[in-house]
Design an enzyme around this catalytic site. Structure first.
Site, PDB file in Angstrom:
ATOM      1  N   ARG A  89      36.859  57.690  47.946  1.00  0.00           N
ATOM      2  CA  ARG A  89      37.319  58.740  47.038  1.00  0.00           C
ATOM      3  C   ARG A  89      36.482  60.002  47.141  1.00  0.00           C
ATOM      4  NH1 ARG A  89      37.120  54.713  42.079  1.00  0.00           N
ATOM      5  NH2 ARG A  89      35.232  54.369  43.253  1.00  0.00           N
ATOM      6  N   SER A 127      39.435  51.739  38.278  1.00  0.00           N
ATOM      7  CA  SER A 127      39.880  50.733  37.305  1.00  0.00           C
ATOM      8  C   SER A 127      39.084  50.872  36.012  1.00  0.00           C
ATOM      9  CB  SER A 127      39.700  49.324  37.874  1.00  0.00           C
ATOM     10  OG  SER A 127      40.489  49.157  39.021  1.00  0.00           O
TER      11      SER A 127
END
Ligand code: PNS
Length: 160
Positions: A89, A127
């Site tokens: 990311r 998450s």
């Protein structure tokens, strides 16, 4: 080429799904392998994480959902598949991902790790962030598929 995409997937997000879809397009076969680690404090059980992954990857014919415990390198041997896929990311992911890739390769020199750059849209997504927002009743519909949203709402029903 066949590959394994390992992770905790607690729960699967659009960020994971983007990596799964893009890897599946390039690979002959992709196994999404969920880590079953009882010592890690997961919100979703291994069965629930697998079920959600199965649901959101139903449209992908060459994707299989599996689980493993212990070392990823041992799981690779048991599957006869040594190509790992991981999403990156941001620079902040790099150190940990590099460490994992190097440790895995030192445990088994056949293991290669392929990194996919995450889509810009999901660069901030994790998450943990999704769980945090869901816990306080925030809108997570842009972050996770509907089935995951419902499952999260169910977990935090009654508020915390
Ligand atoms: O989604 P995550 O939590 O970033 O995934 C991490 C995962 C499951 C890929 C990693 O923790 C793992 O492979 N664990 C298994 C144990 C292992 O093999 N450790 C040595 C390599 S770091």
């Amino acid at each position: 080429m066949k590959a394994i995409y390992p992770g905790s997937f607690d729960p699967v997000t659009y960020g994971h799904l983007d990596i799964i879809e893009r890897a599946a397009e390039k690979m002959e076969h992709l196994t999404v392998a969920v880590l079953d680690n009882p010592s890690k404090n997961s919100l979703f059980s291994i069965e629930e994480r697998i079920e959600l992954l199965k649901e959101v990857t139903r449209h992908l014919a060459n994707v299989e959902i599996d689980y493993f415990s212990g070392l990823l390198s041992d799981y690779a041997t048991s599957k006869g598949c040594y190509n790992m896929v991981r999403g990156l990311r941001a620079v902040s992911d790099f150190e940990y991902e590099m460490q994992m890739a190097l440790v895995n390769r030192s445990l088994d020199s056949k293991i290669e790790t392929f990194f996919l750059a995450s889509d810009n849209k999901y660069a901030y997504l994790s998450s943990s962030i999704v769980k945090e927002i869901a816990k306080f009743g925030g809108n997570i519909s842009h972050f996770v598929p509907e089935s995951v949203e419902l499952a999260l709402k169910q977990k935090f029903k009654g508020g915390k």
